[in-house]
Motif scaffolding. Sequence first.
Motif, PDB file in Angstrom:
ATOM      1  N   TRP A  22       0.670  -1.256  -0.018  1.00  0.00           N
ATOM      2  CA  TRP A  22      -0.088   0.140  -0.070  1.00  0.00           C
ATOM      3  C   TRP A  22       0.774   1.319  -0.118  1.00  0.00           C
ATOM      4  N   GLY A  23       0.492   2.266  -0.899  1.00  0.00           N
ATOM      5  CA  GLY A  23       1.289   3.377  -0.748  1.00  0.00           C
ATOM      6  C   GLY A  23       2.406   3.590  -1.860  1.00  0.00           C
ATOM      7  N   TRP A  24       3.045   2.369  -2.265  1.00  0.00           N
ATOM      8  CA  TRP A  24       3.923   2.482  -3.081  1.00  0.00           C
ATOM      9  C   TRP A  24       3.686   2.303  -4.552  1.00  0.00           C
ATOM     10  N   ASN A  25       4.380   2.919  -5.466  1.00  0.00           N
ATOM     11  CA  ASN A  25       4.203   2.442  -6.953  1.00  0.00           C
ATOM     12  C   ASN A  25       5.433   2.779  -7.398  1.00  0.00           C
ATOM     13  N   TRP A  26       6.405   1.942  -6.982  1.00  0.00           N
ATOM     14  CA  TRP A  26       7.995   1.941  -7.440  1.00  0.00           C
ATOM     15  C   TRP A  26       8.183   0.983  -8.737  1.00  0.00           C
ATOM     16  N   SER A  27       8.808   1.727  -9.874  1.00  0.00           N
ATOM     17  CA  SER A  27       9.405   0.537 -10.888  1.00  0.00           C
ATOM     18  C   SER A  27      10.608  -0.159 -10.259  1.00  0.00           C
ATOM     19  N   GLU A  28      11.061  -1.160 -10.868  1.00  0.00           N
ATOM     20  CA  GLU A  28      11.788  -2.030 -10.648  1.00  0.00           C
ATOM     21  C   GLU A  28      13.288  -1.233 -10.264  1.00  0.00           C
ATOM     22  N   ALA A  29      13.369  -0.087 -11.562  1.00  0.00           N
ATOM     23  CA  ALA A  29      14.639   0.408 -11.440  1.00  0.00           C
ATOM     24  C   ALA A  29      14.689   1.433  -9.932  1.00  0.00           C
ATOM     25  N   LYS A  30      13.634   1.901  -9.499  1.00  0.00           N
ATOM     26  CA  LYS A  30      13.424   2.518  -8.219  1.00  0.00           C
ATOM     27  C   LYS A  30      13.965   1.473  -7.186  1.00  0.00           C
ATOM     28  N   VAL A  31      13.586   0.389  -7.202  1.00  0.00           N
ATOM     29  CA  VAL A  31      13.468  -0.656  -6.131  1.00  0.00           C
ATOM     30  C   VAL A  31      15.111  -0.968  -6.199  1.00  0.00           C
ATOM     31  N   ALA A  32      15.835  -1.004  -7.260  1.00  0.00           N
ATOM     32  CA  ALA A  32      17.219  -1.333  -7.563  1.00  0.00           C
ATOM     33  C   ALA A  32      17.880  -0.206  -6.817  1.00  0.00           C
ATOM     34  N   LEU A  33      17.392   1.004  -7.135  1.00  0.00           N
ATOM     35  CA  LEU A  33      18.252   2.261  -6.731  1.00  0.00           C
ATOM     36  C   LEU A  33      18.350   2.101  -5.101  1.00  0.00           C
ATOM     37  N   GLU A  34      17.021   1.996  -4.767  1.00  0.00           N
ATOM     38  CA  GLU A  34      16.982   1.926  -3.031  1.00  0.00           C
ATOM     39  C   GLU A  34      17.907   0.640  -2.497  1.00  0.00           C
ATOM     40  N   HIS A  35      17.744  -0.492  -3.230  1.00  0.00           N
ATOM     41  CA  HIS A  35      18.964  -1.629  -2.959  1.00  0.00           C
ATOM     42  C   HIS A  35      20.200  -1.099  -2.768  1.00  0.00           C
ATOM     43  N   LEU A  36      20.601  -0.298  -3.959  1.00  0.00           N
ATOM     44  CA  LEU A  36      22.048   0.151  -3.955  1.00  0.00           C
ATOM     45  C   LEU A  36      22.243   1.176  -2.915  1.00  0.00           C
ATOM     46  N   PHE A  37      21.184   2.017  -2.486  1.00  0.00           N
ATOM     47  CA  PHE A  37      21.232   2.986  -1.409  1.00  0.00           C
ATOM     48  C   PHE A  37      21.586   2.226  -0.166  1.00  0.00           C
ATOM     49  N   TYR A  38      20.633   1.446   0.059  1.00  0.00           N
ATOM     50  CA  TYR A  38      20.790   0.619   1.385  1.00  0.00           C
ATOM     51  C   TYR A  38      22.178   0.110   1.689  1.00  0.00           C
ATOM     52  N   VAL A  39      22.530  -0.657   0.688  1.00  0.00           N
ATOM     53  CA  VAL A  39      23.981  -1.317   0.840  1.00  0.00           C
ATOM     54  C   VAL A  39      25.086  -0.232   0.949  1.00  0.00           C
ATOM     55  N   GLY A  40      24.838   1.003   0.649  1.00  0.00           N
ATOM     56  CA  GLY A  40      26.167   1.798   0.486  1.00  0.00           C
ATOM     57  C   GLY A  40      26.700   1.960  -0.841  1.00  0.00           C
ATOM     58  N   ARG A  41      26.379   1.315  -1.866  1.00  0.00           N
ATOM     59  CA  ARG A  41      27.025   1.432  -3.196  1.00  0.00           C
ATOM     60  C   ARG A  41      26.926   2.655  -3.863  1.00  0.00           C
ATOM     61  N   ILE A  42      25.787   3.231  -3.633  1.00  0.00           N
ATOM     62  CA  ILE A  42      25.233   4.645  -3.898  1.00  0.00           C
ATOM     63  C   ILE A  42      24.793   5.277  -2.849  1.00  0.00           C
TER      64      ILE A  42
END
Length: 402
Positions: free
Chosen positions: A157-177
């Motif tokens: 609920w509340g999210w409408n993220w593309s797979e690219a956005k999810v990938a960005l958030e993954h990279l952000f969380y693990v500190g690569r970006i």
Amino acid sequence: MTLTVTQARRIALAAQGFTRPRPGAHGRTVAAAHLNETISRLGFFQIDSVNVLARAHYMPLFSRKGAYDRDLLHRAAGRAPRRLFEYWAHVAALVDVQLWPAMQHRMASGHGMWGGMQRIGRDHPALVERVYRDVVERGPVTARQIEIDTERDRSSWGWNWSEAKVALEHLFYVGRITSARRNSQFEREYDLPERVIPADVLARPALDHDAAHVALVEHAARALGVGTAQCFNDYFRLAPEPGRHALEALLADGTLEPVSIAGWKRPAYRHRDSVLPRQVRARALLSPFDPLVFERTRTEKLFDFRYRIEIYVPEAKRVHGYYVLPFLLGDRLVARVDLKADRSERRLIVHGAWAESHAPDDTADHLADELHLMANWLGLDTVSAPTKGDLAAGLTSVLARR
């Protein structure tokens, strides 16, 4: 040592910076040194997207230092040499860049990463790498600028993220970006850490699991002054068991000392650098996400102030309103106000105002002064009179005379 609740409250207020000078409340300039002192003291400014009044990360510096130029914060988070970086601290936050080595344990472990980010890293590594290369080549870049045709995740609920956005958030969380800044639409502009984090900070070794927890519990205890293990763990959202081990290490080396607080059932601890002022003469409106009050159980025990944010409560069931701010006067939370910035009409709208049973007789006078200070800071010309609450009549009378 046994502390009264009043003593514990004053220790907490001093640790949070409410006994320090507030230049922006007296027409003086809030400078970079004031911002840096507040960053070092608190460790982060929580981010929230709600903009009915002012975004949450702007408020703690205003509460502690008064009216200031928000470009001061923008520069600290968005220009080299950065003083803040964006990451998951309590929740999404602008974090003291000095805490980068301590946060790397969370990046490495993935602790707290939600399922979508875990799934995309596990099931679509090629997509993750394509997104990473795009950031390398084009950063700083927003999610909208990542030109990959991907489906959107509608599973939560509340999210409408593309797979690219999810990938960005993954990279952000693990500190690569990381985030270079937020743009005018409040979107993250993603870039590489080596292009954002100061080189001297980036060169420091990452703290391992145990050392990171000791550093974060110590920081939380210093920022709070006194509290329980739950208070300290909540500050950076640490798991109970590693938090307990860190607390034991800090007790062993004398950084923390055990104390009892009258009326509290749980053991409490005081940081050795904390101070107990004889009195506190603070005055401030507090964001719902201010670290003084975001742990609601602590707020209730320290201030005898039951506080719940009602943004997600249906309007008919709200007790006080949509965006309600506690009002600190002296060493007590004495009132609460439901506020909205009407930018088109240049008004600070006070929907309602309520006084606590212990509020002093001059609460409306002090609150009116603080509302005018906030309006001026937000570039608003007037403060509207409230229509709801037991403090509404008194506050309306005072506002009419200003």
